[in-house]
Design a protein around this motif. Structure first.
Motif, short mmCIF file in Angstrom:
data_model
loop_
_atom_site.label_atom_id
_atom_site.label_comp_id
_atom_site.label_asym_id
_atom_site.label_seq_id
_atom_site.Cartn_x
_atom_site.Cartn_y
_atom_site.Cartn_z
N PHE A 289 -72.42 44.53 21.55
CA PHE A 289 -72.67 44.88 20.14
C PHE A 289 -72.55 43.67 19.23
O PHE A 289 -72.57 43.77 18.02
N ILE A 290 -72.32 42.51 19.86
CA ILE A 290 -72.17 41.29 19.07
C ILE A 290 -73.50 40.56 18.99
O ILE A 290 -73.91 40.09 17.92
N GLY A 291 -74.16 40.53 20.13
CA GLY A 291 -75.48 39.90 20.17
C GLY A 291 -75.47 38.51 19.57
O GLY A 291 -74.64 37.67 19.94
N GLU A 292 -76.34 38.29 18.60
CA GLU A 292 -76.45 36.96 18.00
C GLU A 292 -75.61 36.82 16.74
O GLU A 292 -75.71 35.82 16.03
N SER A 293 -74.81 37.86 16.43
CA SER A 293 -74.17 37.83 15.11
C SER A 293 -73.08 36.77 15.01
O SER A 293 -72.87 36.22 13.92
N LEU A 294 -72.39 36.45 16.10
CA LEU A 294 -71.38 35.37 16.03
C LEU A 294 -72.07 34.06 15.67
O LEU A 294 -71.59 33.29 14.84
N ALA A 295 -73.18 33.83 16.34
CA ALA A 295 -73.91 32.59 16.08
C ALA A 295 -74.42 32.56 14.64
O ALA A 295 -74.27 31.56 13.93
N LYS A 296 -74.99 33.69 14.24
CA LYS A 296 -75.62 33.71 12.91
C LYS A 296 -74.59 33.72 11.79
O LYS A 296 -74.68 32.94 10.84
N GLN A 297 -73.60 34.62 11.91
CA GLN A 297 -72.68 34.79 10.78
C GLN A 297 -71.56 33.76 10.75
O GLN A 297 -71.10 33.37 9.70
N GLU A 298 -71.10 33.38 11.94
CA GLU A 298 -69.97 32.43 11.98
C GLU A 298 -70.47 31.01 12.25
O GLU A 298 -69.68 30.10 12.50
N HIS A 299 -71.78 30.87 12.28
CA HIS A 299 -72.40 29.56 12.48
C HIS A 299 -71.90 28.87 13.75
O HIS A 299 -71.59 27.69 13.75
N LYS B 17 -72.47 27.65 17.71
CA LYS B 17 -73.58 27.30 18.60
C LYS B 17 -73.78 28.47 19.56
O LYS B 17 -72.81 29.12 19.96
N LYS B 18 -75.03 28.73 19.96
CA LYS B 18 -75.33 29.88 20.82
C LYS B 18 -74.46 29.91 22.07
O LYS B 18 -73.91 30.95 22.46
N LYS B 19 -74.31 28.73 22.69
CA LYS B 19 -73.56 28.65 23.95
C LYS B 19 -72.09 29.01 23.70
O LYS B 19 -71.47 29.75 24.46
N ASP B 20 -71.55 28.47 22.58
CA ASP B 20 -70.15 28.77 22.25
C ASP B 20 -69.97 30.26 21.96
O ASP B 20 -68.99 30.87 22.38
N ALA B 21 -70.95 30.80 21.24
CA ALA B 21 -70.86 32.23 20.89
C ALA B 21 -70.79 33.08 22.15
O ALA B 21 -70.04 34.06 22.23
N GLU B 22 -71.58 32.70 23.18
CA GLU B 22 -71.56 33.47 24.43
C GLU B 22 -70.20 33.38 25.10
O GLU B 22 -69.68 34.36 25.64
N ILE B 23 -69.58 32.18 25.03
CA ILE B 23 -68.24 32.03 25.64
C ILE B 23 -67.24 32.89 24.87
O ILE B 23 -66.42 33.59 25.47
N VAL B 24 -67.34 32.86 23.55
CA VAL B 24 -66.40 33.67 22.73
C VAL B 24 -66.55 35.15 23.10
O VAL B 24 -65.56 35.87 23.26
N LYS B 25 -67.79 35.60 23.28
CA LYS B 25 -68.01 37.01 23.63
C LYS B 25 -67.33 37.34 24.96
O LYS B 25 -66.68 38.38 25.11
N ALA B 26 -67.46 36.40 25.91
CA ALA B 26 -66.85 36.64 27.23
C ALA B 26 -65.33 36.69 27.10
O ALA B 26 -64.67 37.54 27.71
N ILE B 27 -64.78 35.80 26.27
CA ILE B 27 -63.32 35.80 26.07
C ILE B 27 -62.89 37.12 25.43
O ILE B 27 -61.93 37.75 25.86
#
Ligand code: GAL
Length: 782
Positions: free
Chosen positions: A593-603, A605-615
């Motif tokens: 349910f996070i999708g691209e929103s971490l990248a978009k809203q919290e600026h 990087k896409k790769k970092d956002a994916e790691i954050v989602k996994a964490i």
């Protein structure tokens, strides 16, 4: 004189039976009622069984029948539960020992000359062990009352007893065979279909006529084409009787590899149906019987219904013919085989059922065993023989809960309750019967996972998935399973040893009011007539442990969906073909349910956002005991984006649970051929709507009264159901109608249905009120 068939359903009288009723009737103590009737209205659940398990006296005043000598007068009862004794002018005229089949009783010898007549029917709701279905405690109720129509028939010597229309090989020829049984071996019969007509002399009481219907159109599930066959019986050039039966040409075959309709192999997906309704049990007229078929065919989109566990109303079958819904119809019974009387009644019920219903193209199989009874060779050889003799065209089945049991029918029919959630939906055929046998699953799920419409979301989703998993396994093209019929269409009343203690079995994919649970969409999402995108969640995290909504399931027949949260695109999701390869429309399972929103809203990087989602996902499962690898990544990323631990935790709550955040707005867009077909918003707002729908606004007060159902939903401004609202619905009626059930009802999971019935013709008004909402419906009764 031409035969007269007169409905006599209005102005009956009923009360609890008293021995004195056998002598004198004092109508002051009776209640005036119309047939179909259940002598008292009961509560929706927690009923008082003692009220059913007693006798009732019905009285009907029949005017002086001034017919010429030699005519025969009969009363025909379409269905009286459970046993009945019929008296005419205090003389015993007949008895009927089956609650589910019609009975015709000759009353001429008991009629008064030059005087009015009193018909008395003593109806017993007592469950006697040797009157099927009773013997063991049965998982349904038999109710009590004259619950189907009554007719008066006046016959002047010559009548058509039965018409049996069949076509032995409609794929190869155009022959329509018609067997007409007449009361006498005299006169002539004229049979016509459209402008094709044939007249033959009657020299025996069975007359066989063959018509050729050139370029006939076949009956099938999508185009249920019907023909009217008119039969006229004349003697000495006078017409004595006329009959119309409906017929459909279709070829039905159950083979080792499955079910063939008109030569095409198709899988049958279906549901079992009891004929019961809230407040009035079995006593519902044509309108309600029709609507159940419409719900099965148009809303649920199934191919087959089993009339568990007894013959259903002919109105129900008429509608199945019209809509293209197949029916497995069976004799009354439940797990118990009684003595010789029980067997005798079973044979009679079977004969009556087949003679009554064998012209219906929708009926594709006769159930000739007592549901889930043990093997009984002699009994079941006899039932098979009767069925094949009366109807050589249709296959027999016999519903059992035994694997590898004695196979005397044409199709092995078995209730497979093996699915428990984490295994396959159905047993492999070879574990149930021989690969060479035609095989149909006649029940699944039911008591294995009873689910109320007001159970938790998790349970309702699992209930729906269990239905879907079985449908999926059934659809495996190579399993030799003709189809599967789920338990059951809706919740139903039962005895205390079953169900949830309130005398309801919550086994339905609909509730008792025919309002949908999520499981209804396990069926509905597999049809292609109407687009479906049902999100099996209110998206409310507070319903989940730890506030963590791990996944949501979407049942859809669309190609894919796009999800947006608070206006931000999350992702595109596709049907899960991997886990559900045999389904035409696999569910879509959403876990991100996070999708691209971490990248978009919290600026990020896409790769970092994916790691954050996994964490984040790991934190949800393991709390602060996440792996060293993720701990190190976390420290690195906090530092990189200049966030404190506290800010990191806040991010977790914001994106993973939404706990404490503003109410989110989810938008689901469903696509077909890359165009948006459906879209649905799930959010919170303060709108409070009461939506009331019915399938028509006209009622037909004819042979008997009509009924009409209003389906009611409480929703917010985005059409999201208020599933936990416990408000009271107040119903006010004006005009020639009565309410079925009380004037005040409590919403069940944000839904309800209310039935009304006609008591005359004219205009009626129904006002539904809840909170500040008032919905008015106007109905015309003709
Ligand atoms: C079956 C039975 C049905 C119903 C169902 C509940 O064994 O045939 O009538 O009781 O179980 O799941």
């Amino acid at each position: 004189m031409k035969k007269i068939v007169r409905p006599i359903n209005y102005d009956w009288y009923v009360k609890v039976f008293d021995e004195k009723d056998l002598e004198v009737i004092d109508l002051k103590s009776f209640k005036k009622v119309n047939i179909p009737n259940q002598p008292f209205e009961f509560s929706e659940n927690q009923l008082k069984l003692s009220e059913f398990h007693q006798k009732y006296t019905y009285v009907y005043h029949l005017e002086n029948l001034d017919y010429k000598k030699g005519v025969d007068v009969y009363l025909r009862f379409e269905g009286v539960a459970i046993e009945s004794d019929i008296y005419v002018n205090n003389q015993h005229a007949g008895q009927h020992l089956s609650g589910y089949t019609p009975q015709r009783i000759l009353i001429t010898p008991y009629l008064n000359k030059d005087k009015d007549n009193e018909i008395k029917v003593i109806v017993s709701g007592i469950e006697r062990p040797n009157i099927p279905p009773f013997g063991a405690i049965v998982d349904y109720l038999g109710y009590v009352g004259i619950y189907r129509e009554v007719y008066l028939e006046v016959v002047d010597t010559y009548e058509i007893s039965h018409v049996y229309a069949y076509s032995e090989n409609p794929l190869i020829n155009d022959h329509l065979n018609i067997e007409v049984m007449t009361s006498k071996a005299r006169g002539k019969l004229t049979v016509s279909v459209g402008d094709i007509e044939k007249t033959v002399e009657v020299s025996e009481t069975n007359t066989f006529i063959e018509l050729d219907i050139k370029d006939k159109v076949l009956w099938d599930l999508n185009h249920p084409h019907l023909y009217d066959i008119d039969v006229k019986y004349e003697v000495y050039d006078k017409t004595y009787d006329q009959r119309q039966v409906r017929f459909g040409f279709r070829d039905i075959k159950f083979k080792a590899d499955g079910f063939y309709l008109n030569g095409e192999l198709i899988k049958l997906s279906g549901l079992n149906r009891h004929q019961s309704y809230p407040y009035v049990g079995y006593a519902m007229p044509k309108g309600a019987q029709y609507e159940d078929v419409d719900i099965l065919k148009d809303f649920l989109g199934v191919d087959i219904v089993r009339s568990s566990h007894y013959p259903c109303s002919t109105h129900f079958l008429d509608r199945c013919d019209e809509k293209g819904l197949l029916v497995l119809e069976e004799i009354p019974g439940w797990q118990y085989i009684g003595n010789d009387l029980f067997k005798e009644i079973s044979y009679i019920s079977l004969k009556n059922m087949i003679i009554r219903d064998r012209n219906h193209p929708s009926v594709c199989m006769w159930g000739v065993r007592i549901n889930e009874s043990p093997d009984d060779q002699e009994f079941y050889l006899n039932t098979n023989k009767i069925a094949h003799h009366l109807d050589p065209i249709r296959p027999t089945g016999g519903i059992r809960n035994l694997t590898q049991s004695e196979f005397l029918e044409d199709v092995y029919t078995y209730n497979d309750f093996s699915h428990v959630g984490n295994n396959s939906g159905l047993l492999p055929k070879k574990e149930v019967t021989k690969q060479s046998h035609p095989y149909l699953v006649t029940e699944y799920n039911g008591h294995m996972f009873p689910t109320k419409s007001f159970d938790t979301e998790e349970r309702r989703v699992e209930h729906a998935l269990r239905h879907l998993r079985v449908i999926h396994d059934m659809r495996n093209p190579n399993n030799g399973i003709a189809g599967a019929i789920g338990w059951s269409m809706f919740d139903y009343h039962t005895h205390p040893s079953f169900g949830s203690g309130d005398l309801i079995c919550y086994h339905g994919v609909l509730d008792i009011n025919r309002m949908p649970k999520y499981a209804a969409y396990s069926y509905r999402s597999q049809q292609d007539v109407e687009p479906v995108m049902e999100i099996l969640s209110s998206m409310d995290i507070g319903d989940y442990p730890g506030g963590y909504l791990k996944q949501i399931v979407v049942f859809t027949n669309l190609d894919y969906i796009r999800l947006y949260k608070n206006g931000i695109y999350i992702n595109t999701f596709y049907p899960n073909k991997k886990d559900y390869p045999h389904l035409k429309h696999p569910p879509i399972i959403i876990t991100d349910f996070i999708g691209e929103s971490l990248a978009k809203q919290e600026h990020m990087k896409k790769k970092d956002a994916e790691i954050v989602k996994a964490i984040f996902r790991e934190i949800t499962v393991k709390g602060n005991k996440i792996s060293l690898k993720y701990k190190l990544q976390l420290v690195r990323l906090l530092k990189k984006y200049k966030l404190s631990m506290k800010q990191g935790i806040a991010l977790y709550y914001k994106y993973m649970t939404g706990w404490g955040a503003d109410a989110p707005i989810y938008l689901f867009e469903g696509f077909e051929n890359n165009f948006i077909k459906l879209s649905k918003k799930i959010t919170h707002d303060e709108e409070f709507n009461c939506l009331v729908e019915s399938n028509r606004l006209v009622m037909y007060h004819r042979d008997t009264y009509d009924s009409l159902r209003f389906a009611i939903k409480l929703t917010n401004g985005s059409d999201n159901l208020y599933a936990y609202v416990r408000d009271i619905l107040k119903i006010k009626i004006e005009g020639p109608i009565e309410l079925i059930g009380p004037k005040e009802r409590v919403f069940e999971a944000g839904q309800l249905a209310v039935w009304i019935k006609s008591i005359g013709v004219g205009k009626a008004k129904i006002t539904f009120s809840v909170r500040d909402q008032k919905v008015i419906k106007e109905v015309e009764i003709v």
